[in-house]
Structure formats: C-alpha cells, structure tokens
Write a protein that holds these residues in place. Structure first.
Motif, short mmCIF file in Angstrom:
data_model
loop_
_atom_site.label_atom_id
_atom_site.label_comp_id
_atom_site.label_asym_id
_atom_site.label_seq_id
_atom_site.Cartn_x
_atom_site.Cartn_y
_atom_site.Cartn_z
N SER A 1 18.71 -38.44 62.38
CA SER A 1 19.44 -38.38 63.65
C SER A 1 19.93 -36.97 63.94
O SER A 1 19.81 -36.48 65.08
N ILE A 2 20.46 -36.30 62.93
CA ILE A 2 20.93 -34.93 63.10
C ILE A 2 19.77 -34.01 63.47
O ILE A 2 19.87 -33.17 64.38
N ALA A 3 18.62 -34.20 62.78
CA ALA A 3 17.45 -33.37 63.05
C ALA A 3 16.95 -33.60 64.48
O ALA A 3 16.56 -32.64 65.17
N TYR A 4 16.96 -34.86 64.92
CA TYR A 4 16.48 -35.16 66.28
C TYR A 4 17.39 -34.51 67.33
O TYR A 4 16.91 -33.92 68.31
N LEU A 5 18.71 -34.64 67.13
CA LEU A 5 19.63 -34.04 68.09
C LEU A 5 19.49 -32.53 68.13
O LEU A 5 19.54 -31.92 69.22
N ARG A 6 19.32 -31.92 66.96
CA ARG A 6 19.13 -30.46 66.94
C ARG A 6 17.83 -30.08 67.65
O ARG A 6 17.77 -29.06 68.35
N HIS A 7 16.80 -30.91 67.48
CA HIS A 7 15.54 -30.66 68.19
C HIS A 7 15.74 -30.70 69.70
O HIS A 7 15.06 -29.97 70.44
N ARG A 8 16.66 -31.53 70.16
CA ARG A 8 16.97 -31.63 71.59
C ARG A 8 17.98 -30.58 72.03
O ARG A 8 18.39 -30.57 73.19
N GLY A 9 18.39 -29.71 71.10
CA GLY A 9 19.38 -28.69 71.44
C GLY A 9 20.79 -29.24 71.53
O GLY A 9 21.65 -28.63 72.19
N LEU A 10 21.06 -30.36 70.86
CA LEU A 10 22.37 -31.00 70.90
C LEU A 10 23.04 -30.94 69.53
O LEU A 10 22.37 -30.98 68.50
N ARG A 11 24.35 -30.84 69.52
CA ARG A 11 25.11 -30.86 68.28
C ARG A 11 25.43 -32.30 67.89
O ARG A 11 25.62 -33.17 68.75
N PHE A 12 25.48 -32.55 66.59
CA PHE A 12 25.79 -33.89 66.10
C PHE A 12 27.28 -34.21 66.25
O PHE A 12 27.64 -35.37 66.49
N ALA A 13 28.13 -33.19 66.13
CA ALA A 13 29.57 -33.41 66.07
C ALA A 13 30.12 -34.26 67.22
O ALA A 13 30.93 -35.17 66.99
N PRO A 14 29.73 -34.03 68.48
CA PRO A 14 30.28 -34.87 69.56
C PRO A 14 29.93 -36.35 69.43
O PRO A 14 30.63 -37.21 69.98
N GLU B 1 44.75 -37.29 66.43
CA GLU B 1 44.44 -36.34 65.37
C GLU B 1 43.12 -36.62 64.66
O GLU B 1 42.61 -35.78 63.92
N LEU B 2 42.58 -37.83 64.87
CA LEU B 2 41.33 -38.19 64.21
C LEU B 2 40.13 -38.18 65.15
O LEU B 2 39.03 -38.58 64.75
N GLN B 3 40.33 -37.72 66.38
CA GLN B 3 39.21 -37.65 67.30
C GLN B 3 38.16 -36.68 66.76
O GLN B 3 38.46 -35.55 66.41
N GLY B 4 36.93 -37.15 66.68
CA GLY B 4 35.86 -36.34 66.12
C GLY B 4 35.80 -36.35 64.61
O GLY B 4 34.93 -35.69 64.02
N ARG B 5 36.71 -37.08 63.96
CA ARG B 5 36.79 -37.08 62.49
C ARG B 5 36.64 -38.47 61.88
O ARG B 5 36.83 -38.64 60.67
N LEU B 6 36.31 -39.46 62.69
CA LEU B 6 36.26 -40.84 62.18
C LEU B 6 35.15 -41.03 61.14
O LEU B 6 35.29 -41.87 60.24
N LEU B 7 34.08 -40.26 61.25
CA LEU B 7 33.02 -40.40 60.26
C LEU B 7 33.52 -39.95 58.88
O LEU B 7 33.09 -40.48 57.85
N GLY B 8 34.45 -39.01 58.87
CA GLY B 8 35.09 -38.62 57.62
C GLY B 8 35.91 -39.74 57.02
O GLY B 8 35.92 -39.94 55.80
N VAL B 9 36.58 -40.51 57.87
CA VAL B 9 37.34 -41.67 57.40
C VAL B 9 36.40 -42.69 56.77
O VAL B 9 36.68 -43.23 55.69
N VAL B 10 35.28 -42.95 57.43
CA VAL B 10 34.30 -43.88 56.88
C VAL B 10 33.80 -43.40 55.52
O VAL B 10 33.68 -44.17 54.56
N ALA B 11 33.53 -42.10 55.41
CA ALA B 11 33.02 -41.54 54.16
C ALA B 11 34.04 -41.70 53.03
O ALA B 11 33.67 -42.05 51.90
N VAL B 12 35.31 -41.45 53.31
CA VAL B 12 36.35 -41.59 52.29
C VAL B 12 36.48 -43.04 51.83
O VAL B 12 36.50 -43.33 50.63
#
Length: 265
Positions: A110-123, A193-204
């Motif tokens: 998914s990250i590779a595809y978005l970068r191929h489209r010139g898009l950042r994964f973070a948003p 304070e967790l906007q854009g950081r929820l994937l980090g919560v899932v990882a923890v």
C-alpha cells in the motif's frame, strides 16, 4: 467434582461448487479483506481524501499480503519446507500463509502504491488504523474455523476441546484481541492529540498482546512454529511493532496542546 465447560472442537466442511472446494478459512479471509477495504474507502471519503487511489489500492494490498504471508511462513516459520521442496516452493503462495506476514506485506504494498502515485502514506494512516483491526479480526476467525494455531494444553474457559486434550486456540484469541483494539481505536479516533497517530496505537496494543499470546503456542505438536532464542517470528515482529508504535504515540503526546482562551477580563 469441578466440571469445566470447553468450546467444542468443530470442523466446518468446505462448500463444494462442482470440482471446486471453498474452504471456510478462505471465505473468512476474503471477508476480512473486503471489510478492511470497505472501511478504508469509507473512512477516506469521510476524511475528504480523494477516494480514487484507495479504490485501486485493494488489489495491490491483496497481492502484497499474499506474497508477504507466504514468504514469512516459508522463510521464518517453516524453513524446512523450502529445504525439502526446493526453490519452487517460494512461488506456491497458496501453500502456507502467515497472517502477520500478510498484514505487513499488504501495508508495504500500500505504501509503495501510494508513493508510486506521488502520495504520502501519512494522511491515510488513521484510515488504515480504523480499517485494519476489524478486517484482521474476521480473517482470524478463519484461522479459528480450521484450528491451525493450537496452543498449550489448558482448562481455561475459552479453551477448545482439541482431540487429545483441551488447548488454547490462538486464532480465537487473536480475533478477540483485534475486536477489542477496534473498540479502542473508535473510542480514540476523535482525540485531537492522536490525529494521524492511530496506527501507532494499533501497533502498541497489538504488539503487546501478540508478544504475550505467542507464549501460549504449542510446542508439543509435530508442526510447531519455529523458535529463535525461544521466541516465535511473530514475537520479534511484535517487538518491532511496539517500538515503532510507542515512538509514534510518544511523539504525538509530546506535541504542545493548543491553549483555550479564557474569559475576557
């Protein structure tokens, strides 16, 4: 005399459509992928992102997930299959899958595809955090339906009455953990304070739970998972997930919060 009620050991028969046998594992795994894709697209639309890249993302994520799932299974969990069957085993992506490898492979694709489209994964990271746990939970029910992650012998109330003795069923436990993480993420999704950081919560959360749960995996069966210095491959992945997630969440919590203006003097 104490009577312990156990979950019965069951086998869901495949659905036969002519010569094709559709296994319950495949049905639930496909349902999990569909649910995650649907939630990802819905969340992206609600967040006012362009949905077109997300619509085309699913195929790439599915392919990356299959490749990652097979390679992790073959190279880390059961390398003896590669030694016995030769290099062609690498290309039999249907023969042996690791869910951890599948999720990581899907994210990388998914990250590779978005970068191929010139898009950042973070948003899109929060959308992935909302979509991934429930979809993964459904797919893990597929593991539970075929009982391919047996644990140690036990009389725990959630144990499954396996032939030869009651055991923990790690497919069921993982599904329950991911369902709980789904609830937590939805409870936190509007925290500024967790906007854009929820994937980090899932990882923890998942990294912590998976590391602990894998200590319950069976060692006394013929097809037991490989261990390296006493830990399974998933436990090393869990350590990495926890470390990355803790770094992401800590960075979010260190950000200064906007001050609320008080009443005029």
């Amino acid at each position: 005399m104490l009577v312990v009620l156990l979950i019965p050991y069951f086998v869901v028969p495949p659905l036969h459509l002519g010569p094709v046998a559709i296994q319950p594992f495949g049905v639930l795994s496909a349902a999990g992928v569909w649910l995650a894709s649907w939630l990802l697209l819905r969340t992206a639309r609600r967040s006012a992102f362009d949905p077109e890249p997300v619509e085309k993302l699913a195929g790439w994520a599915l392919l990356g997930g299959l490749v990652g799932a097979h390679l992790v299974h073959l190279l880390f969990y059961h390398p003896e299959e590669l030694r016995e069957n030769g290099p062609l085993q690498l290309f039999k992506i249907w023969d042996g899958l690791s869910s951890t490898g599948g999720v990581l492979g899907g994210l990388v694709a998914s990250i590779a595809y978005l970068r191929h489209r010139g898009l950042r994964f973070a948003p899109y990271a929060d959308a992935f955090a909302i979509a991934l746990p429930p979809g993964w939970a459904v797919a893990r029910l597929g593991c539970f339906s075929v009982h391919d992650h047996p644990g140690t012998l036990t009389h725990f109330f959630l144990a499954v009455d396996f032939p030869g003795g009651a055991r923990h069923d790690l497919g069921l436990y993982d599904a329950l953990v991911l369902a709980a993480i789904t609830v937590v993420v939805h409870a936190l999704r509007n925290r500024a304070e967790l906007q854009g950081r929820l994937l980090g919560v899932v990882a923890v959360l998942y990294g912590t739970c998976r590391f602990l749960l894998d200590f319950l995996r069976a060692r006394d069966l013929s097809y037991a998972d490989a261990r390296y210095l006493g830990l399974t491959p998933a436990q090393y992945a869990a350590i990495a997930l926890f470390a990355w997630g803790a770094w992401v969440v800590a960075a979010a919590l260190r950000r200064p919060r906007p001050r609320v203006a008080g009443p005029p003097a």
